[in-house]
Motif scaffolding. Structure first.
Motif, PDB file in Angstrom:
ATOM      1  N   THR A 139       0.849  -1.187   0.000  1.00 20.81           N
ATOM      2  CA  THR A 139       0.000   0.000   0.000  1.00 20.81           C
ATOM      3  C   THR A 139       0.886   1.239   0.000  1.00 20.81           C
ATOM      4  O   THR A 139       1.940   1.266   0.630  1.00 20.81           O
ATOM      5  N   LEU A 188      -6.319   1.776   3.311  1.00 16.88           N
ATOM      6  CA  LEU A 188      -5.617   1.061   2.252  1.00 16.88           C
ATOM      7  C   LEU A 188      -5.207  -0.333   2.695  1.00 16.88           C
ATOM      8  O   LEU A 188      -5.283  -1.296   1.919  1.00 16.88           O
ATOM      9  N   ALA A 192      -6.439  -3.689   0.928  1.00 20.87           N
ATOM     10  CA  ALA A 192      -5.431  -4.602   0.386  1.00 20.87           C
ATOM     11  C   ALA A 192      -5.633  -6.021   0.890  1.00 20.87           C
ATOM     12  O   ALA A 192      -5.527  -6.991   0.125  1.00 20.87           O
TER      13      ALA A 192
END
Length: 264
Positions: A139, A188, A192
């Motif tokens: 990320t 994020l 992910a």
């Protein structure tokens, strides 16, 4: 330790002074997250000497200009400070400088300045080896072009990158608040790991986010290891001078002493 001569009639006492000095060449003019994290992760005998290379943008041209214009000055000043090790930070800058630059930097430190050195790319690769990461999801706040360079670099280091979740940014957004950075980083990471539930390690790339306080919580909640760019740089430099100390509150990496094979 040094002895302090007391005033008349007072008992003598001793003061502990730093015995280990790490030099950091950081990319941007304002350096705040690195010292904040360093003095939480390092042992009491370590001190950081930090200097900026004056990066002005995130392109390959900006990276080369910063190195060509300012690196000699930075290394010369750190050599005068007699640092035990020097790290060139700035993952976007380093990835833009190409796959051979880390080796070039280490050689230049040795031959021109008599210094031991490495880069943040060396640091994150060593961290993956130390943690035994098999499937890494990344990320960051970088664009597709830069992330393609990162993927190539990781592949050449034997890192299995299973995916990337990024939120591209402008230069001004790097200066967002710590609260915004924490929020974006967490979102994020969650995205992910939803997309790549078989990942065993999250790579939170870059140093603009202040993510050290999040690492242990992410590892507990999701059952994965975390490599954060700033944290890996500090862990790597301390291990390179044999000065590792366990900091379990900051995640698995900070309880993992590096072996020579990890640092090679």
């Amino acid at each position: 330790m040094v002895d302090i001569t007391p005033a008349a009639g007072e008992a003598p006492h001793r003061v502990e002074l730093p015995t280990c000095r790490i030099g950091y060449v950081n990319p941007l003019d304002i350096i705040d997250t690195c010292p904040y994290e360093f003095y939480r992760l390092a042992p009491d005998n370590a001190i950081a000497s930090m200097i900026s290379i004056g990066l002005s943008g995130f392109s390959g041209d900006a990276a080369r200009q910063a190195v060509d214009s300012n690196l000699t000055r930075c290394l010369a000043q750190l050599a005068k400070r007699r640092v035990d090790f020097v790290v060139l930070g700035g993952l976007p800058m380093l990835y833009n400088l190409g796959p051979d630059y880390s080796a070039e930097f280490r050689e230049r430190c040795r031959t021109e300045f008599g210094l031991r050195g490495g880069t943040s790319i060396d640091a994150v690769n060593a961290a993956f080896r130390a943690l035994g990461a098999q499937r890494v999801v990344m990320t960051n706040k970088w664009d597709d072009q830069l992330n393609a360079r990162v993927a190539d670099s990781l592949a050449s280091a034997g890192v299995n990158l299973v995916g990337t979740v990024a939120q591209a940014h402008t230069a001004d957004q790097v200066k967002s608040s710590f609260e915004q950075g924490v929020d974006v980083a967490l979102r994020l990471v969650e995205r992910a790991l939803r997309q790549h539930p078989d990942a065993d390690c999250v790579f939170i790339a870059g140093g603009a986010w202040l993510v050290a306080p999040l690492v242990a919580d992410i590892e507990r909640e999701f059952g994965v290891a975390v490599v954060a760019g700033q944290q890996a740089k500090i862990w790597y430099s301390l291990n390179m001078v044999g000065n590792h100390v366990d900091r379990p509150a900051y995640g698995r990496l900070m309880t993992t002493p590096a072996q020579p094979s990890h640092l090679a």
